[in-house]
Write a protein that holds these residues in place. Structure first.
Motif, mmCIF file in Angstrom:
data_model
loop_
_atom_site.group_PDB
_atom_site.id
_atom_site.type_symbol
_atom_site.label_atom_id
_atom_site.label_comp_id
_atom_site.label_asym_id
_atom_site.label_seq_id
_atom_site.Cartn_x
_atom_site.Cartn_y
_atom_site.Cartn_z
ATOM 1 N N ILE A 221 0.772 -1.053 0.214
ATOM 2 C CA ILE A 221 -0.089 0.093 0.168
ATOM 3 C C ILE A 221 0.987 1.401 0.087
ATOM 4 O O ILE A 221 0.360 2.194 -0.410
ATOM 5 C CB ILE A 221 -0.868 0.151 1.122
ATOM 6 N N HIS A 222 2.132 1.337 0.474
ATOM 7 C CA HIS A 222 2.787 2.331 0.597
ATOM 8 C C HIS A 222 3.986 2.458 -0.402
ATOM 9 O O HIS A 222 4.607 3.536 -0.567
ATOM 10 C CB HIS A 222 3.804 2.229 1.848
ATOM 11 N N LYS A 223 3.808 1.850 -1.702
ATOM 12 C CA LYS A 223 4.833 1.966 -2.680
ATOM 13 C C LYS A 223 4.336 2.817 -3.806
ATOM 14 O O LYS A 223 5.033 2.823 -4.820
ATOM 15 C CB LYS A 223 5.167 0.296 -3.110
ATOM 16 N N GLY A 224 3.361 3.367 -3.659
ATOM 17 C CA GLY A 224 2.961 4.427 -4.780
ATOM 18 C C GLY A 224 2.513 3.900 -5.845
ATOM 19 O O GLY A 224 2.323 4.519 -6.840
ATOM 20 N N ARG A 225 1.952 2.746 -5.850
ATOM 21 C CA ARG A 225 1.427 1.994 -7.162
ATOM 22 C C ARG A 225 0.001 2.622 -7.296
ATOM 23 O O ARG A 225 -0.688 2.933 -6.153
ATOM 24 C CB ARG A 225 1.355 0.486 -6.705
ATOM 25 N N GLY A 226 -0.485 2.432 -8.507
ATOM 26 C CA GLY A 226 -1.870 3.211 -8.948
ATOM 27 C C GLY A 226 -2.868 2.134 -8.411
ATOM 28 O O GLY A 226 -2.648 0.912 -8.311
ATOM 29 N N ASN A 227 -3.928 2.669 -7.866
ATOM 30 C CA ASN A 227 -5.181 2.130 -7.590
ATOM 31 C C ASN A 227 -6.223 2.377 -8.819
ATOM 32 O O ASN A 227 -6.619 3.549 -9.061
ATOM 33 C CB ASN A 227 -5.777 2.481 -6.217
ATOM 34 N N ALA A 228 -6.618 1.406 -9.481
ATOM 35 C CA ALA A 228 -7.282 1.664 -10.714
ATOM 36 C C ALA A 228 -8.838 2.238 -10.374
ATOM 37 O O ALA A 228 -8.910 3.138 -11.174
ATOM 38 C CB ALA A 228 -7.571 0.242 -11.361
ATOM 39 N N ASN A 229 -9.293 2.047 -9.263
ATOM 40 C CA ASN A 229 -10.446 2.828 -8.848
ATOM 41 C C ASN A 229 -10.195 4.294 -8.666
ATOM 42 O O ASN A 229 -11.040 5.088 -9.192
ATOM 43 C CB ASN A 229 -11.182 2.043 -7.691
ATOM 44 N N ARG A 230 -9.144 4.459 -7.751
ATOM 45 C CA ARG A 230 -8.892 5.767 -7.460
ATOM 46 C C ARG A 230 -8.818 6.774 -8.642
ATOM 47 O O ARG A 230 -9.085 7.762 -9.192
ATOM 48 C CB ARG A 230 -7.703 5.948 -6.576
ATOM 49 N N LEU A 231 -7.794 6.036 -9.832
ATOM 50 C CA LEU A 231 -7.292 6.798 -10.854
ATOM 51 C C LEU A 231 -8.493 6.983 -11.930
ATOM 52 O O LEU A 231 -8.715 7.981 -12.795
ATOM 53 C CB LEU A 231 -6.153 5.936 -11.553
ATOM 54 N N LEU A 232 -9.446 5.923 -12.018
ATOM 55 C CA LEU A 232 -10.561 6.269 -13.214
ATOM 56 C C LEU A 232 -11.437 7.072 -12.774
ATOM 57 O O LEU A 232 -12.106 7.769 -13.418
ATOM 58 C CB LEU A 232 -11.355 4.712 -13.384
ATOM 59 N N VAL A 233 -11.744 7.199 -11.325
ATOM 60 C CA VAL A 233 -12.588 8.181 -10.883
ATOM 61 C C VAL A 233 -11.947 9.598 -11.053
ATOM 62 O O VAL A 233 -12.861 10.537 -11.521
ATOM 63 C CB VAL A 233 -12.924 7.999 -9.369
ATOM 64 N N ARG A 234 -10.756 9.715 -11.056
ATOM 65 C CA ARG A 234 -10.214 10.993 -11.117
ATOM 66 C C ARG A 234 -10.271 11.314 -12.775
ATOM 67 O O ARG A 234 -10.604 12.485 -13.212
ATOM 68 C CB ARG A 234 -8.596 10.987 -10.985
ATOM 69 N N ARG A 317 -22.651 12.960 -10.661
ATOM 70 C CA ARG A 317 -21.814 13.992 -10.109
ATOM 71 C C ARG A 317 -21.433 13.747 -8.610
ATOM 72 O O ARG A 317 -20.215 13.887 -8.182
ATOM 73 C CB ARG A 317 -22.277 15.353 -10.142
ATOM 74 N N LEU A 318 -22.650 13.310 -7.859
ATOM 75 C CA LEU A 318 -22.650 13.126 -6.494
ATOM 76 C C LEU A 318 -21.589 11.853 -6.244
ATOM 77 O O LEU A 318 -20.829 11.914 -5.280
ATOM 78 C CB LEU A 318 -23.839 12.882 -5.743
ATOM 79 N N LEU A 319 -22.015 10.791 -6.841
ATOM 80 C CA LEU A 319 -21.228 9.524 -6.810
ATOM 81 C C LEU A 319 -19.754 9.676 -6.933
ATOM 82 O O LEU A 319 -18.614 9.329 -6.410
ATOM 83 C CB LEU A 319 -21.942 8.495 -7.646
ATOM 84 N N ILE A 320 -19.490 10.168 -8.124
ATOM 85 C CA ILE A 320 -18.014 10.478 -8.602
ATOM 86 C C ILE A 320 -17.183 11.271 -7.595
ATOM 87 O O ILE A 320 -16.175 11.222 -7.213
ATOM 88 C CB ILE A 320 -18.017 11.118 -10.020
ATOM 89 N N ALA A 321 -18.027 12.517 -7.026
ATOM 90 C CA ALA A 321 -17.606 13.288 -6.216
ATOM 91 C C ALA A 321 -17.057 12.505 -4.804
ATOM 92 O O ALA A 321 -15.910 12.827 -4.140
ATOM 93 C CB ALA A 321 -18.300 14.521 -5.884
ATOM 94 N N ALA A 322 -17.960 11.624 -4.457
ATOM 95 C CA ALA A 322 -17.852 10.958 -2.937
ATOM 96 C C ALA A 322 -16.691 10.171 -3.281
ATOM 97 O O ALA A 322 -15.884 9.718 -2.469
ATOM 98 C CB ALA A 322 -19.020 10.035 -2.611
ATOM 99 N N LEU A 323 -16.587 9.305 -4.279
ATOM 100 C CA LEU A 323 -15.505 8.510 -4.676
ATOM 101 C C LEU A 323 -14.192 9.220 -4.687
ATOM 102 O O LEU A 323 -13.264 8.581 -4.242
ATOM 103 C CB LEU A 323 -15.525 7.771 -5.718
ATOM 104 N N HIS A 324 -14.051 10.295 -5.308
ATOM 105 C CA HIS A 324 -12.952 11.045 -5.483
ATOM 106 C C HIS A 324 -12.353 11.384 -4.320
ATOM 107 O O HIS A 324 -11.264 11.542 -4.119
ATOM 108 C CB HIS A 324 -13.163 12.199 -6.414
ATOM 109 N N VAL A 325 -13.100 11.645 -3.038
ATOM 110 C CA VAL A 325 -12.588 12.242 -1.827
ATOM 111 C C VAL A 325 -12.646 11.173 -0.806
ATOM 112 O O VAL A 325 -12.051 11.152 0.369
ATOM 113 C CB VAL A 325 -13.387 13.307 -1.327
ATOM 114 N N ALA A 326 -13.028 9.807 -1.196
ATOM 115 C CA ALA A 326 -12.812 8.771 -0.203
ATOM 116 C C ALA A 326 -11.420 8.459 0.014
ATOM 117 O O ALA A 326 -10.685 8.369 -0.646
ATOM 118 C CB ALA A 326 -13.664 7.479 -0.871
ATOM 119 N N PRO A 327 -10.981 8.199 1.473
ATOM 120 C CA PRO A 327 -9.908 7.724 1.661
ATOM 121 C C PRO A 327 -9.372 6.524 0.870
ATOM 122 O O PRO A 327 -10.228 5.596 0.798
ATOM 123 C CB PRO A 327 -10.079 7.375 3.337
ATOM 124 N N CYS A 328 -8.109 6.805 0.722
ATOM 125 C CA CYS A 328 -7.689 5.581 -0.273
ATOM 126 C C CYS A 328 -6.016 5.600 -0.364
ATOM 127 O O CYS A 328 -5.323 6.799 -0.201
ATOM 128 C CB CYS A 328 -7.930 5.736 -1.962
#
Length: 487
Positions: A221-234, A317-328
């Motif tokens: 988790i600390h190695k800086g690898r991409g999280n596909a969910n985090r990146l696609l929401v972005r 918009r609400l769902l994408i915004a919530a996923l965008h700020v969710a802890p990851c």
């Protein structure tokens, strides 16, 4: 299949690992393997039983003269993470793994290898059949569904185990021994979101984010690898100015694996398709630059998709915004154990189908209070879009005991056998030791194993030389615990 494993050393361990590779065992589908192991135990005259949760225990009596010594428990889990590359057809409930050796490492073709925790299970079975060892009473505990929910350990019968020392064989670093681990909990979010009809001027396209390395959501988790969910929401946020609206989403397959791929179907005005294609190319270059040296092969593509009803603009918009700020990712590093992640979260599985939204995240922490707090932040965040959140499969951390006599003995033996004083570690992953220690507080426990890399992904591999070293040290520990000093 996998007959080449029989040519490797130590032969007993690799022979049992071959059985594991040839026996499908994803989480929740361990029954066939249990039947294979109980038949093997019967052939060797070893007593075995299962508890109410289905965990398997195989017992071997002490060597003559060692009957009164404290017992040793060899512990591992039977299930494996089922991950295959997207273009590789593999049924983990039916198909054997296809293994091969390359440059001193054992791999599986296009799938996870199951060295996590097949190495530990194979080693325990090899110890049980080794009649040259002098040992006290032995118990081999094989738990179920560790990778999916920790259910086997969580539901383990109390008063069932008799030993005093527990050797957890589920670690993945050569020359290291673990004496503590993070606890965790699954955070499950669900909602029914409003949809609308597709506009006459709209088309549906699928945005695919692929090519990430993935990995273990605790260890990596600390190695800086991409999280596909985090990146696609972005990416989806960046496409909103073009009128993009969510239709469907599928990202990740396991809550404890860093998602390597994610796919989102979007509705957009037909005359914006070229602009969206150009923007995706810009975003791909942007992500590749940020992930350079970590995830070199990230790709964004726009593909045809089945037509379906999109979410309303407000819901999208609400769902994408919530996923965008969710802890990851990493939330906090430990102060007490420098260099170790204290608290983290993995956005493991995200789905949207016909307006039905589902998310499963895995929160981990060395502090149980921090696990609860981060889970509550999810509840607070997603309540803003009308979603319901529940916390499941919570399990405690394993509090380190650096003064353990078992640890002292292990360090001495490791130095004698390998010439290396092992590093004493605390791991940001969910070993079952925390749960087992809660049920059996008298146990002294350590965790160790061979060198495994890429666990929970098709890049999983185990170093052959480290397996021999692991076996050598394990035998030495068991024989040492059968000396008078163990009394």
């Amino acid at each position: 299949m996998n007959d080449h494993l029989l040519q490797l050393s130590p032969e007993p361990l690799w022979r049992h690992f071959r059985t594991l590779c040839n026996t499908p065992r994803p989480s929740g589908h361990e029954q066939r393997l249990v039947e294979t192991l109980t038949a093997w135990a019967d052939e060797r005259g070893l007593a075995h039983e299962r508890d109410a949760a289905g965990n398997l225990k195989i017992r071997k009596p002490a060597s003559p003269g060692c009957e009164e010594l404290p017992g040793v428990i060899l512990q591992g889990h039977l299930d494996m993470v089922a991950q295959a590359n997207a273009d590789h057809p593999h049924d983990f409930t039916r198909d054997a793994l296809d293994t091969y050796v390359e440059d001193g490492w054992l791999h599986a073709r296009e799938t996870t290898l199951g060295a996590d925790n097949g190495m530990g299970v194979a080693a325990a079975l090899a110890i049980l059949e080794d009649d040259t060892l002098r040992h006290g009473p032995l118990e081999a505990l094989f738990t179920l569904e560790e990778e999916a929910s920790m259910r086997g350990a969580l539901e383990l019968d109390e008063g069932w185990l008799q030993g005093r020392y527990l050797l957890n064989l589920d670690s993945e670093d050569r020359g290291q021994v673990y004496i503590g681990c993070a606890g965790g909990a699954d955070v499950v979010v669900g909602a029914r979101l409003p949809t609308r009809d597709l506009g006459e001027d709209e088309i549906v396209r699928r945005v695919a984010l692929t090519g990430l390395v993935g990995g273990h959501s605790g260890i990596d988790i600390h190695k800086g690898r991409g999280n596909a969910n985090r990146l696609l929401v972005r990416v989806l946020r960046a496409l909103e100015p073009f009128g993009a609206c969510l239709v469907a989403y599928h990202g990740g397959t396991l809550r404890n694996a860093l998602p390597r791929e994610a796919f989102a179907s979007i509705a957009l005005p037909a005359d914006e398709e070229d602009a969206v294609t150009q923007r995706l190319a810009e975003l791909e270059a942007e992500l590749a630059s940020e992930l350079a040296g970590v995830d070199e092969d990230v790709q964004l593509t726009l593909e045809s998709a089945e037509t379906d009803a999109p979410l309303t603009e407000a819901a999208s918009r609400l769902l994408i915004a919530a996923l965008h700020v969710a802890p990851c990712g990493v939330e906090r590093m430990s102060v007490e154990v420098p260099g170790v992640v204290e608290t983290s979260n993995n956005l493991g599985v995200v789905k949207l189908e016909a307006g039905r939204f589902h998310l499963c995240a895995l929160v981990r922490s060395l502090r149980d209070s921090a696990t609860r707090d981060l889970a509550d932040r999810f509840r607070a965040l997603f309540s803003l879009i009308g979603a319901e959140t529940r916390v499941e499969n919570a399990y405690p951390g394993w509090t380190p005991d650096p003064e353990s006599t078992l640890l002292a003995r292990f360090r001495r033996l490791h130095l004698e056998q390998t010439g290396v004083d092992p590093d004493v570690k605390v791991i940001h992953a969910g070993l079952e030791c925390g749960i087992l220690g809660g049920k059996y507080p008298h146990l002294e426990m350590i965790s160790f194993g061979p060198l495994i890399r890429g666990a929970h992904s098709p890049a999983e591999r185990v170093e052959l030389d480290s397996v021999g070293e692991f076996w050598q040290v394990l035998r030495a520990v068991i024989e040492d615990l059968a000396t008078a000093r163990a009394a």
